[in-house]
Design a protein around this motif. Structure first.
Motif, PDB file in Angstrom:
ATOM      1  N   GLY A  39     -23.165 -30.954  -9.749  1.00 57.99           N
ATOM      2  CA  GLY A  39     -22.847 -30.449 -11.085  1.00 57.99           C
ATOM      3  C   GLY A  39     -22.064 -29.158 -11.017  1.00 57.99           C
ATOM      4  N   PRO A  40     -21.511 -28.726 -12.153  1.00 60.31           N
ATOM      5  CA  PRO A  40     -20.699 -27.505 -12.201  1.00 60.31           C
ATOM      6  C   PRO A  40     -21.489 -26.285 -11.707  1.00 60.31           C
ATOM      7  N   GLY A  41     -20.799 -25.393 -11.024  1.00 57.96           N
ATOM      8  CA  GLY A  41     -21.417 -24.151 -10.563  1.00 57.96           C
ATOM      9  C   GLY A  41     -22.035 -24.251  -9.187  1.00 57.96           C
ATOM     10  N   ARG A  42     -22.282 -25.464  -8.705  1.00 60.69           N
ATOM     11  CA  ARG A  42     -22.892 -25.619  -7.378  1.00 60.69           C
ATOM     12  C   ARG A  42     -21.801 -25.512  -6.297  1.00 60.69           C
ATOM     13  N   GLY A  43     -22.199 -24.984  -5.155  1.00 54.94           N
ATOM     14  CA  GLY A  43     -21.303 -24.983  -3.996  1.00 54.94           C
ATOM     15  C   GLY A  43     -20.214 -23.934  -3.977  1.00 54.94           C
ATOM     16  N   VAL A  44     -20.126 -23.140  -5.047  1.00 56.60           N
ATOM     17  CA  VAL A  44     -19.023 -22.179  -5.168  1.00 56.60           C
ATOM     18  C   VAL A  44     -19.106 -21.068  -4.103  1.00 56.60           C
ATOM     19  N   LEU A  45     -20.321 -20.571  -3.871  1.00 55.21           N
ATOM     20  CA  LEU A  45     -20.485 -19.472  -2.900  1.00 55.21           C
ATOM     21  C   LEU A  45     -20.218 -19.947  -1.478  1.00 55.21           C
ATOM     22  N   GLY A  46     -20.590 -21.175  -1.190  1.00 53.07           N
ATOM     23  CA  GLY A  46     -20.321 -21.742   0.140  1.00 53.07           C
ATOM     24  C   GLY A  46     -18.831 -21.831   0.394  1.00 53.07           C
ATOM     25  N   LEU A  47     -18.092 -22.283  -0.618  1.00 59.42           N
ATOM     26  CA  LEU A  47     -16.635 -22.401  -0.453  1.00 59.42           C
ATOM     27  C   LEU A  47     -15.977 -21.033  -0.370  1.00 59.42           C
ATOM     28  N   ARG A  48     -16.531 -20.077  -1.106  1.00 57.47           N
ATOM     29  CA  ARG A  48     -15.981 -18.715  -1.028  1.00 57.47           C
ATOM     30  C   ARG A  48     -16.143 -18.169   0.401  1.00 57.47           C
TER      31      ARG A  48
END
Ligand SMILES: Cc1cc2nc3c(=O)[nH]c(=O)nc-3n(C[C@H](O)[C@H](O)[C@H](O)COP(=O)(O)O)c2cc1C
Length: 175
Positions: free
Chosen positions: A113-122
């Motif tokens: 869902g939206p918002g998940r995984g963003v910090l990992g990709l950053r």
């Protein structure tokens, strides 16, 4: 054109691995998306290993696969608000040897869902900055009705970026 596909998850039933398979199926004619399954075989990065003897076989295979590709596609989960240790370890083995330097690298994460995984990709993009990788995409791909279309769009953008980088190299060559 050869694209090396890397999964940040080592799970057999990985949703990121499934994304890479979708990407391979979406590749246009003449573009080969080859999955690299050797991340799990790499020893923990330690410069002492190479100072004592030649690089271990798994490291040699990894570096050769990276040197032989035109671009890279990474699909990776977020673990503990960062990239998975196994993926960071694999990248660390290339930082001194240079095979990833300035490569075109598309990055995404298969998410629920939206918002998940963003910090990992950053965190992954920050690490790839150490080798001046040219990043394509960089946002998670939500497992929605648009999933296949979004993955195909990322592959298309990666192929276009690789072609543009090649052309820039040709243009920079002295006459
Ligand atoms: C130990 C552990 C830590 C996790 N940490 C995060 C996190 O910080 N943020 C997040 O969005 N998801 C987190 N997750 C969820 C994973 O990113 C998610 O399960 C992902 O789909 C796993 O990828 P895979 O299906 O390719 O194996 C975590 C999962 C595990 C098992």
């Amino acid at each position: 054109m050869k694209i090396l596909a890397l999964c940040g998850s080592l799970q057999a039933e990985s949703t990121n691995l499934a994304l890479l398979r979708t990407a391979a199926a979406a590749a246009p004619p003449g573009v080969d998306v080859e999955l690299f399954d050797g991340v799990r075989d790499l020893p923990l990065f330690n410069p002492d290993i190479e100072s004592r003897r030649a690089a271990p076989e798994a490291v040699r295979v990894w570096r050769e696969a990276m040197a032989a590709c035109d671009g890279v596609l990474i699909a990776s989960p977020e673990y503990g608000h960062s990239l998975p240790g196994a993926l960071k370890n694999a990248i660390d083995w290339l930082i001194g040897s240079g095979e990833l330097e300035s490569k075109v690298v598309a990055v995404t994460a298969s998410t629920a869902g939206p918002g998940r995984g963003v910090l990992g990709l950053r965190a992954l993009r920050t690490t790839l900055g150490a080798v001046k990788a040219m990043i394509v995409g960089g946002e998670p791909t939500v497992r929605s009705a648009d999933f296949d279309r979004d993955v195909a769009a990322l592959v298309k953008a990666l192929v276009a970026a690789i072609a543009a980088a090649r052309q820039a190299e040709i243009d920079a060559e002295p006459d």
